[in-house]
Design a protein around this motif. Sequence first.
Motif, mmCIF file in Angstrom:
data_model
loop_
_atom_site.group_PDB
_atom_site.id
_atom_site.type_symbol
_atom_site.label_atom_id
_atom_site.label_comp_id
_atom_site.label_asym_id
_atom_site.label_seq_id
_atom_site.Cartn_x
_atom_site.Cartn_y
_atom_site.Cartn_z
ATOM 1 N N UNK A 45 11.804 -42.216 43.093
ATOM 2 C CA UNK A 45 10.898 -43.085 42.342
ATOM 3 C C UNK A 45 11.167 -44.561 42.621
ATOM 4 N N UNK A 46 11.993 -44.840 43.620
ATOM 5 C CA UNK A 46 12.219 -46.218 44.029
ATOM 6 C C UNK A 46 13.338 -46.951 43.304
ATOM 7 N N UNK A 47 14.160 -46.218 42.563
ATOM 8 C CA UNK A 47 15.303 -46.841 41.895
ATOM 9 C C UNK A 47 16.481 -46.903 42.857
ATOM 10 N N UNK A 48 17.328 -47.899 42.708
ATOM 11 C CA UNK A 48 18.574 -47.990 43.456
ATOM 12 C C UNK A 48 19.684 -47.600 42.482
ATOM 13 N N UNK A 49 20.374 -46.486 42.760
ATOM 14 C CA UNK A 49 21.335 -45.926 41.803
ATOM 15 C C UNK A 49 22.772 -46.068 42.304
ATOM 16 N N UNK A 50 23.620 -46.627 41.442
ATOM 17 C CA UNK A 50 25.067 -46.666 41.670
ATOM 18 C C UNK A 50 25.683 -45.812 40.575
ATOM 19 N N UNK A 51 26.723 -45.036 40.913
ATOM 20 C CA UNK A 51 27.325 -44.156 39.905
ATOM 21 C C UNK A 51 28.796 -44.496 39.673
ATOM 22 N N UNK A 52 29.267 -44.106 38.496
ATOM 23 C CA UNK A 52 30.684 -44.213 38.131
ATOM 24 C C UNK A 52 31.037 -42.974 37.330
ATOM 25 N N UNK A 53 32.311 -42.541 37.416
ATOM 26 C CA UNK A 53 32.662 -41.257 36.802
ATOM 27 C C UNK A 53 33.291 -41.341 35.417
ATOM 28 N N UNK A 54 33.440 -42.523 34.860
ATOM 29 C CA UNK A 54 33.822 -42.686 33.458
ATOM 30 C C UNK A 54 33.707 -44.164 33.096
ATOM 31 N N UNK A 55 34.006 -44.498 31.851
ATOM 32 C CA UNK A 55 33.837 -45.876 31.402
ATOM 33 C C UNK A 55 34.708 -46.874 32.138
ATOM 34 N N UNK A 56 35.958 -46.496 32.434
ATOM 35 C CA UNK A 56 36.859 -47.394 33.159
ATOM 36 C C UNK A 56 36.299 -47.675 34.549
ATOM 37 N N UNK A 57 35.892 -46.620 35.249
ATOM 38 C CA UNK A 57 35.307 -46.772 36.580
ATOM 39 C C UNK A 57 34.006 -47.588 36.499
ATOM 40 N N UNK A 58 33.227 -47.352 35.445
ATOM 41 C CA UNK A 58 31.983 -48.104 35.256
ATOM 42 C C UNK A 58 32.229 -49.599 35.166
ATOM 43 N N UNK A 59 33.270 -49.993 34.442
ATOM 44 C CA UNK A 59 33.605 -51.423 34.332
ATOM 45 C C UNK A 59 34.068 -51.986 35.674
#
Length: 121
Positions: free
Chosen positions: A25-39
């Motif tokens: 759908x044209x989104x650019x997605x970055x992933x992280x595997x938990x809150x610490x990684x997300x930060x």
Amino acid sequence: MTINVLAVDDSRTMRDMITLALKDEGFDVTTADDGVHGLEVLEGLQPDVIITDINMPRMDGFGFIDAVRGRDESRLTPILVLTTESSDELKIRARNAGATGWIVKPFAQDKLIRALRTVAG
């Protein structure tokens, strides 16, 4: 316009499902595997919207939302909670922490896309 999304979830399957649902759908997605990684990922990223699970190891979704809201550059970034939880108490807690919206898993692809486009503006 490409919408940049950060998806934080401890389930690889869920991260893959979100990525597959949004890439087409044209989104650019970055992933992280938990809150610490997300930060950690947020250090080099300015997403248009963040998706987070609640139940994760190391740092849960509530801690992650608090930390995101404590950063100047992401204070106003929309945050959607995507979780199996559905209690009103947890929804209120998430909203009080700064979450923009709440979607219960399993998610409908069209509903997730509509919600992301709405909050990303």
